[in-house]
Design an enzyme around this catalytic site. Structure first.
Site, PDB file in Angstrom:
ATOM      1  N   CYS A 324       0.711  -0.576   0.134  1.00  0.00           N
ATOM      2  CA  CYS A 324       0.395  -0.150  -0.520  1.00  0.00           C
ATOM      3  C   CYS A 324       0.980   1.270  -0.246  1.00  0.00           C
ATOM      4  O   CYS A 324       0.426   2.447   0.240  1.00  0.00           O
ATOM      5  CB  CYS A 324      -0.837  -0.204   1.411  1.00  0.00           C
ATOM      6  SG  CYS A 324      -1.524  -1.180   1.415  1.00  0.00           S
ATOM      7  N   ASP A 325       1.332   1.560  -0.592  1.00  0.00           N
ATOM      8  CA  ASP A 325       2.479   2.335  -0.677  1.00  0.00           C
ATOM      9  C   ASP A 325       3.064   2.940  -2.719  1.00  0.00           C
ATOM     10  O   ASP A 325       3.338   1.538  -3.419  1.00  0.00           O
ATOM     11  CB  ASP A 325       4.263   1.576  -0.708  1.00  0.00           C
ATOM     12  CG  ASP A 325       5.179   3.357  -0.238  1.00  0.00           C
ATOM     13  OD1 ASP A 325       5.067   4.205  -0.845  1.00  0.00           O
ATOM     14  OD2 ASP A 325       5.498   3.659   1.241  1.00  0.00           O
TER      15      ASP A 325
END
Ligand code: PLP
Length: 376
Positions: A324-325
């Site tokens: 989730c980056d």
């Protein structure tokens, strides 16, 4: 892809991305260096892949080792190499680390300034020191830039200072940048090294060794010259700058010894279009920048990616990791062609992934475990 890796992956039962390294390829690479650069000792740059099996194999075949830290020193000794086969090549060391390495028997250290030479003189008295000179790294896909090495004209002063502090000035080192495509890159560095040799000789300090560093490429998407071409160009440059008075030489390959020995098997998690007419698909793998593919930073290293649909028509894709980056995107500026028939759940193979992958993997970002490695 070697038959041994193919067989291993066929019978693999666990899940998640993994790196498989074939020791036969590492052995061949080592023999190739010995053949192409005869009279040059090979010091494996341990940071490229410190797997115990790799270190053990290389220790057995007579390889030397370039270490950057105390833990790497311990790993090399545990693999069965004696401390006289170790060069502590990092120019940035704590004094107590130098002292401990010296206690373990290491007597060869790299420095690139007077303060570091003073640390070595205090913590490892009487040791040999190699002064690292700066190289601009042009032509390299993973340049090592200005972080390391003094200006060549300053090297003789540093070595003289080391000499006065009771150390043995031993030679010059440099690194032309990792994944170096230009076989001529060594020429300029060797011209500088020869000038330092002359300058030191005038001060009554004979130097004996040139450490030619790493930089030897692995084969990714972009074609690279063969190792023979590097060997020839280096020998020519040595002759040109040192004449008949050739110094002893060592090389420190990391990528060139293990890069092509490893393959990562990964899985397609999702294929998405951002709008119905979008021509570029987003392909999300179960591995990304945080779990081994850190060298895709700046899209520097472009890994060959194989799928089971490789004969099919392709279209451009943005490839990303699963976390989730938003930094976790591998190739976007230059989209990557992948088969139109590629489907969610398919396995993909990321080739030439034996160097600078497993240890670059985070310990658990987003809950994903570090990249698993099998050495066969
Ligand atoms: C990383 C490193 C190497 C290995 O470089 P490659 O380009 O992977 O061959 C060699 N020497 C030093 C000092 C290094 O830091």
């Amino acid at each position: 892809m070697t038959t041994r890796i193919r067989e291993f992956l066929k019978h693999r039962t666990d899940n998640g991305p993994c790196l498989v390294v074939d020791l036969d390829v590492v052995r061949e690479n080592y023999q190739n260096f010995a053949k192409v650069l005869p009279d040059t000792k090979v010091y494996y740059a341990v940071k490229a892949n410190p797997a115990p099996e790799i270190l053990k194999l290389l220790a057995e075949v007579g390889c030397h080792f370039d270490v950057a830290s105390l833990p790497e020193t311990h790993q090399v000794l545990a693999a069965g190499a004696t401390p006289d086969r170790i060069s502590y090549g990092n120019t940035i060391k704590k004094e107590r680390e130098i002292a401990e390495a010296f206690r373990l028997g290491v007597t060869l250290f790299a420095v690139d300034c007077e303060a570091e030479a003073e640390k070595v003189a205090r913590a490892a008295p009487g040791s040999r020191v190699i002064c690292r000179i700066h190289c601009d790294g042009s032509g390299a896909e993973w340049p090592l830039s200005r972080k390391f090495g003094c200006e060549p004209a300053y090297a003789a002063d540093i070595l003289e200072h080391a000499h006065k502090s009771g150390l043995v000035p031993y030679g010059i080192s440099f690194h032309v940048g990792s994944q170096q495509h230009n076989v001529e890159a060594w020429d300029r560095a060797l011209a500088s090294a020869a000038a330092v040799f002359r300058s030191c000789a005038e001060r009554g300090i004979p130097l004996s060794i040139v450490n030619l560093g790493g930089g030897f490429p692995a084969r990714y998407v972009r074609k690279t010259p063969k190792l023979e071409s590097y060997g020839k160009a280096i020998f020519k440059a040595l002759r040109k700058h040192f004449g008949n008075n050739l110094p002893n030489t060592i090389v420190e390959p990391g990528r060139g010894l293990v890069g092509n020995a490893g393959i990562i098997e990964a899985e397609v998690v999702l294929i998405a279009k951002r709008s119905p007419e979008d021509e570029v698909r987003w392909v999300y793998l179960d591995i990304g920048k945080f779990h081994g593919l850190a060298e895709t930073i700046g899209e520097s290293i472009r890994y060959p990616i194989r799928t089971t649909h490789d004969r099919d028509e392709t279209s451009p894709c943005i490839i990303a990791g699963p976390t989730c980056d938003s930094v976790d995107v591998l190739y976007e500026k230059t989209p990557y062609p992948l088969p139109v028939s590629l489907a969610i759940g398919d396995k993909v193979l990321i080739e030439a992934a034996g160097a600078y992958t497993a240890t670059y993997s985070s310990v658990g970002f987003n809950g994903y475990p570090p990249l698993r490695q099998y050495v066969i």
